[in-house]
Design a protein around this motif. Structure first.
Motif, PDB file in Angstrom:
ATOM      1  N   HIS A  73      29.290  37.513  56.990  1.00 36.13           N
ATOM      2  CA  HIS A  73      30.353  36.855  56.216  1.00 36.13           C
ATOM      3  C   HIS A  73      30.138  35.339  56.191  1.00 36.13           C
ATOM      4  O   HIS A  73      30.388  34.681  55.178  1.00 36.13           O
ATOM      5  CB  HIS A  73      31.732  37.211  56.773  1.00 36.13           C
ATOM      6  N   TRP A 153      37.983  35.930  58.909  1.00 32.94           N
ATOM      7  CA  TRP A 153      37.405  37.227  58.557  1.00 32.94           C
ATOM      8  C   TRP A 153      37.470  38.222  59.718  1.00 32.94           C
ATOM      9  O   TRP A 153      37.670  39.409  59.506  1.00 32.94           O
ATOM     10  CB  TRP A 153      35.960  37.043  58.114  1.00 32.94           C
ATOM     11  N   PRO A 157      40.337  40.139  57.321  1.00 32.56           N
ATOM     12  CA  PRO A 157      39.399  40.040  56.193  1.00 32.56           C
ATOM     13  C   PRO A 157      40.078  40.164  54.840  1.00 32.56           C
ATOM     14  O   PRO A 157      39.584  39.644  53.836  1.00 32.56           O
ATOM     15  CB  PRO A 157      38.426  41.199  56.442  1.00 32.56           C
ATOM     16  N   SER A 158      41.237  40.842  54.820  1.00 29.51           N
ATOM     17  CA  SER A 158      41.937  40.992  53.541  1.00 29.51           C
ATOM     18  C   SER A 158      42.349  39.643  52.968  1.00 29.51           C
ATOM     19  O   SER A 158      42.405  39.468  51.745  1.00 29.51           O
ATOM     20  CB  SER A 158      43.163  41.889  53.711  1.00 29.51           C
ATOM     21  N   LEU A 161      39.354  38.299  51.159  1.00 30.19           N
ATOM     22  CA  LEU A 161      39.087  39.046  49.939  1.00 30.19           C
ATOM     23  C   LEU A 161      40.120  38.755  48.851  1.00 30.19           C
ATOM     24  O   LEU A 161      39.776  38.650  47.662  1.00 30.19           O
ATOM     25  CB  LEU A 161      39.059  40.545  50.245  1.00 30.19           C
ATOM     26  N   LEU A 164      39.282  35.414  47.495  1.00 24.65           N
ATOM     27  CA  LEU A 164      38.077  35.514  46.670  1.00 24.65           C
ATOM     28  C   LEU A 164      38.411  36.120  45.305  1.00 24.65           C
ATOM     29  O   LEU A 164      37.935  35.636  44.267  1.00 24.65           O
ATOM     30  CB  LEU A 164      37.029  36.373  47.389  1.00 24.65           C
ATOM     31  N   GLY A 165      39.237  37.153  45.308  1.00 25.73           N
ATOM     32  CA  GLY A 165      39.655  37.749  44.040  1.00 25.73           C
ATOM     33  C   GLY A 165      40.407  36.760  43.175  1.00 25.73           C
ATOM     34  O   GLY A 165      40.204  36.693  41.948  1.00 25.73           O
TER      35      GLY A 165
END
Length: 212
Positions: A73, A153, A157-158, A161, A164-165
């Protein structure tokens, strides 16, 4: 004074006046070209700073993610920032090369053609630099937190993510808007220096002999 002498005197006067007029035109041309060069130099200065920023990011981040090989990561954060730094560097180099091939000794129409190339390259660089920037903040933030000892992370980690989305969605939205509002985006992307240079060149082509 005889007629022949009078005619010769008028010819000499006409020749002097024509020479003075040509000299005045040449001076006006040089003044306008100097103004054009000054504006292009400002554009080149901005791209030089972008090149330095991109190079500094690449040189700084490369050892960071290479040292963390195996912590995938963190490697992903580093490669993302590395790619963004390369994008800044490459777009700056391309724009500087487009500026470097400008030859002010060529006819105005050819200089205009070269300046249009600079404009297209600048719009391309600004568009993709902006699009990438709306995603690049994600690895920048989480890499900074990990470097400071808080590696999100590993615990959530969600969160990474989701951000990032969101970054990818914003990048897609910016790319769409840059084409949807093309005229506005291109006008803003070109910047004041290049717009002024294009206006100066257009004025030079339309009325090269007009006094400033």
């Amino acid at each position: 004074m005889e007629l022949t002498e009078l005619q010769n005197a008028w010819r000499q006067l006409d020749t002097r006046l024509a020479g003075l007029e040509a000299q005045a035109r040449e001076q006006r041309l040089h003044r306008r070209l100097d103004a054009l060069r000054s504006r292009i130099r400002l554009l080149g200065l901005g791209q030089g700073l972008q090149l330095l920023a991109g190079a500094a990011l690449v040189v700084t981040i490369a050892p960071w993610w290479i040292e963390r090989w195996g912590q995938w990561h963190l490697v992903a954060y580093g490669i993302g920032l590395h790619a963004y730094g390369l994008l800044l560097l490459i777009t700056a180099v391309v724009q500087l090369l487009a500026i470097a091939i400008l030859d002010y000794r060529q006819p105005v129409a050819k200089v205009q053609k070269r300046l249009l190339l600079v404009r297209r390259v600048r719009i391309w660089g600004e568009r993709w630099g902006l699009v990438a920037g709306f995603t690049a903040w994600v690895p920048a933030v989480f890499a900074g937190l990990a470097w400071g000892g808080w590696d999100i992370w590993l615990s959530r980690p969600s969160v990474v993510l989701i951000n990032l989305g969101a970054g990818l969605a914003m990048s897609a939205g910016v790319a769409w808007l840059s084409y949807r509002c093309r005229d506005w985006f291109e006008r803003e992307a070109v910047g004041g220096s290049l717009r002024a240079a294009q206006q100066e060149l257009a004025a030079l082509e339309q009325a090269p002999d007009r006094a400033d």
